[in-house]
Motif scaffolding. Structure first.
Motif, PDB file in Angstrom:
ATOM      1  N   TRP A 176      38.034  44.184  38.662  1.00 26.28           N
ATOM      2  CA  TRP A 176      37.978  44.459  37.232  1.00 26.28           C
ATOM      3  C   TRP A 176      38.231  43.230  36.375  1.00 26.28           C
ATOM      4  O   TRP A 176      37.804  43.169  35.217  1.00 26.28           O
ATOM      5  CB  TRP A 176      38.986  45.546  36.873  1.00 26.28           C
ATOM      6  N   ARG A 177      38.916  42.226  36.907  1.00 27.41           N
ATOM      7  CA  ARG A 177      39.248  41.038  36.113  1.00 27.41           C
ATOM      8  C   ARG A 177      37.985  40.299  35.662  1.00 27.41           C
ATOM      9  O   ARG A 177      37.951  39.704  34.568  1.00 27.41           O
ATOM     10  CB  ARG A 177      40.146  40.099  36.918  1.00 27.41           C
ATOM     11  N   TRP A 178      36.933  40.331  36.470  1.00 26.27           N
ATOM     12  CA  TRP A 178      35.715  39.596  36.134  1.00 26.27           C
ATOM     13  C   TRP A 178      34.977  40.204  34.952  1.00 26.27           C
ATOM     14  O   TRP A 178      34.186  39.519  34.294  1.00 26.27           O
ATOM     15  CB  TRP A 178      34.813  39.499  37.351  1.00 26.27           C
ATOM     16  N   ALA A 179      35.224  41.457  34.671  1.00 21.03           N
ATOM     17  CA  ALA A 179      34.624  42.058  33.479  1.00 21.03           C
ATOM     18  C   ALA A 179      35.196  41.443  32.208  1.00 21.03           C
ATOM     19  O   ALA A 179      34.499  41.347  31.182  1.00 21.03           O
ATOM     20  CB  ALA A 179      34.846  43.568  33.484  1.00 21.03           C
ATOM     21  N   PHE A 180      36.469  41.027  32.262  1.00 22.38           N
ATOM     22  CA  PHE A 180      37.058  40.285  31.139  1.00 22.38           C
ATOM     23  C   PHE A 180      36.624  38.826  31.165  1.00 22.38           C
ATOM     24  O   PHE A 180      36.331  38.235  30.119  1.00 22.38           O
ATOM     25  CB  PHE A 180      38.582  40.371  31.188  1.00 22.38           C
TER      26      PHE A 180
END
Length: 341
Positions: A179-183
């Motif tokens: 999920w961090r890569w979506a930010f």
């Protein structure tokens, strides 16, 4: 003798005819880019809730804070836009709001605890709040009046299309990586918008004529935070059998009473409650309230429901959330068509 330009020599708002065509186009692109990113993060975060809940070992109501407190911070800070623009100038307020929004988005992706994630989401909403209202003001100032309809349409179209693309790409990245890569995917685009705005927006002079009502601002912020804590933690703590809930309720009521009494007695309140006497304005607020309840509630509840009970992958959840953006786009064009009848 070389001449120097001081802040006092700068116009408070440059005239529309002072911009070249190329500069207007660059302003349009960069302003739309910054405001689209800000609108997109809301739907991206809702897509990521199930993964973030697992990483942070949080309950569903706890991870929902990452959404609700972000929205509340935006709501509280948006009315300060006028004061910020008067105090620091529209250009500096806009570019540094985009910069701070980008940095806090990066820190959201790097968060390793629920407390850190919620804190950075609050700062993300608060520091980026001036972007949307200032975007429209800057565009209308940069373009002549005859082009305002066209510019407004481009701005609105981009803002509603962004939430279609964001959740789709964010859900795919979260499934492929985490999920961090979506930010993280927002960060380079945010810095591009920051650099472009610094190059495109002309310097303006702060007017300094506005004063922020700190009593109203702080009391309203405290009241909203207290209500949110009561609603978020009440069920788990057995409501008013808990001392914490009683304290939070008392603080929220006291802060709201201070806000109302102060707003009705001060000449220039943070929010002018007397505007509610205007029937059309009050009716508009009621409709917006209903829209907010119908729009944001499914954004928080739907992703965990689809993953935990329907077994949907993150990429598919992102596509479902993006379908809301498609509906918003159709509604936007329908409103334009109906407005011309």
């Amino acid at each position: 003798m070389a001449s120097s330009v001081t802040t006092a020599d700068l116009p408070s708002v440059p005239a529309a005819d002072a911009y070249s065509v190329g500069r207007r186009v660059l302003i349009l692109i960069m302003v739309v880019l910054g405001s689209t990113l800000y609108a997109t993060t809301l739907l991206i975060a809702s897509t990521l809730l199930p993964q973030m809940q697992g990483t942070m070992s949080a309950t569903q109501d706890e991870i929902a804070w990452a959404m609700t407190f972000n929205i509340l911070a935006t709501a509280v800070m948006t009315p300060t836009t006028g004061w910020l623009a008067a105090r620091f100038g529209r250009r500096d307020t806009m570019i540094w709001s985009v910069f701070c929004f980008t940095v806090t988005t990066l820190m959201c992706g790097m968060s390793d605890s629920l407390e850190a994630l919620v804190t950075w989401r609050i700062l993300q909403g608060a520091l980026g709040a001036p972007v949307i209202p200032l975007s429209q003001t800057i565009l209308l100032d940069a373009f002549p009046r005859r082009q305002h309809g066209f510019v407004t349409s481009i701005f609105g179209m981009a803002v509603v299309i962004g939430p279609v693309i964001g959740p789709t790409v964010g859900g795919l990245l979260s499934e492929l990586y985490n999920w961090r890569w979506a930010f993280y995917m927002i960060v380079p685009v945010g810095f591009l918008s920051f650099i472009g705005l610094r190059l495109a927006l002309p310097a303006d002079r702060p007017t300094g004529g506005s004063r922020l009502d700190w009593t109203g601002f702080l009391s309203l912020s405290t009241a909203i935070a207290g209500v949110q804590l009561v609603l978020s933690r009440g069920q788990r703590l057995d409501w008013f059998d808990s001392g914490e809930i009683l304290v939070e309720t008392f603080v929220a009521i006291l802060a709201f009473w201070i806000f109302v009494s102060h707003s009705l007695t001060t000449p220039k309140p943070f929010l002018n409650l007397r505007l509610l006497l205007n029937r059309n304005y009050a009716l508009g607020l009621v409709l917006v309230l209903i829209y907010g309840m119908l729009n944001f509630t499914p954004m928080v509840l739907l992703p965990p429901l689809l993953q935990q009970h329907a077994g949907f992958p993150d990429a598919l959840i992102g596509e479902i959330i993006a379908a809301r953006g498609v509906g918003a786009t159709l509604g936007f064009f329908s409103a334009i068509f109906l407005g011309r009848l």
